[in-house]
Design an enzyme around this catalytic site. Structure first.
Site, mmCIF file in Angstrom:
data_model
loop_
_atom_site.group_PDB
_atom_site.id
_atom_site.type_symbol
_atom_site.label_atom_id
_atom_site.label_comp_id
_atom_site.label_asym_id
_atom_site.label_seq_id
_atom_site.Cartn_x
_atom_site.Cartn_y
_atom_site.Cartn_z
ATOM 1 N N HIS A 1 38.856 -6.132 -7.613
ATOM 2 C CA HIS A 1 39.733 -7.087 -6.923
ATOM 3 C C HIS A 1 39.512 -7.096 -5.411
ATOM 4 C CE1 HIS A 1 41.600 -7.369 -10.831
ATOM 5 N NE2 HIS A 1 42.260 -8.426 -10.427
ATOM 6 N N CYS B 1 25.966 -20.283 -5.459
ATOM 7 C CA CYS B 1 26.300 -18.876 -5.178
ATOM 8 C C CYS B 1 26.511 -18.609 -3.694
ATOM 9 C CB CYS B 1 25.220 -17.946 -5.729
ATOM 10 S SG CYS B 1 25.202 -17.939 -7.520
ATOM 11 N N GLU C 1 26.944 -10.238 -15.086
ATOM 12 C CA GLU C 1 27.670 -11.149 -14.208
ATOM 13 C C GLU C 1 28.327 -12.260 -15.021
ATOM 14 O OE1 GLU C 1 26.161 -11.861 -9.859
ATOM 15 O OE2 GLU C 1 25.647 -13.600 -11.077
#
Ligand SMILES: [Zn+2]
Length: 124
Positions: free
Chosen positions: A67, A23, A112
């Site tokens: 985005h 991550c 997620e």
């Protein structure tokens, strides 16, 4: 007490500094967002809140992060744009607008992935 939940999704990139593992690298998610509001009484039309209004409020907030590379946004300056912090961000942005419509934020849950979600619950 009545609750209404809406679900939307958005896509964004982030990296989570200093937590170790994959991550820390730039990566993206298709996040799913569940927003729940509540109130004790229904309006004269028998509704807690108009779904269309709630979706519009959430859409306006998601427009700022959809985005996007979240680490570069001023909203997340000085913090990791983790799912937890995204949930808090959405909850705080929605709070005033839904209060004006007579309902309270109950929780914002962010998925997620299919198998991992976090929930932010504001202080009442
Ligand atoms: Zn991630």
């Amino acid at each position: 007490m009545y609750e209404v939940t809406i679900i939307k999704s958005f896509s964004a990139a982030h990296l989570l500094a200093e937590i170790g593992g994959k991550c820390e690298e730039l990566h993206g998610h298709n996040f799913k967002v569940e927003v729940t509001v509540a109130a004790k009484e229904l309006n004269p039309n028998g509704l807690l809140i108009d779904f269309r209004f709630l979706k519009k409020v959430l859409d306006e907030i998601l427009e700022n992060i959809d985005h996007k590379y979240l680490n570069t946004l001023t909203s997340f300056t000085g913090m990791n744009p983790s799912a937890e912090n995204i949930a808090k961000y959405i909850c705080e942005k929605m709070d005033l607008k839904v209060k004006m419509a007579g309902v309270n934020m109950v929780r914002v849950k962010i998925w997620e992935s299919e198998n991992a979600a976090v929930t932010y619950i504001p202080k009442q």
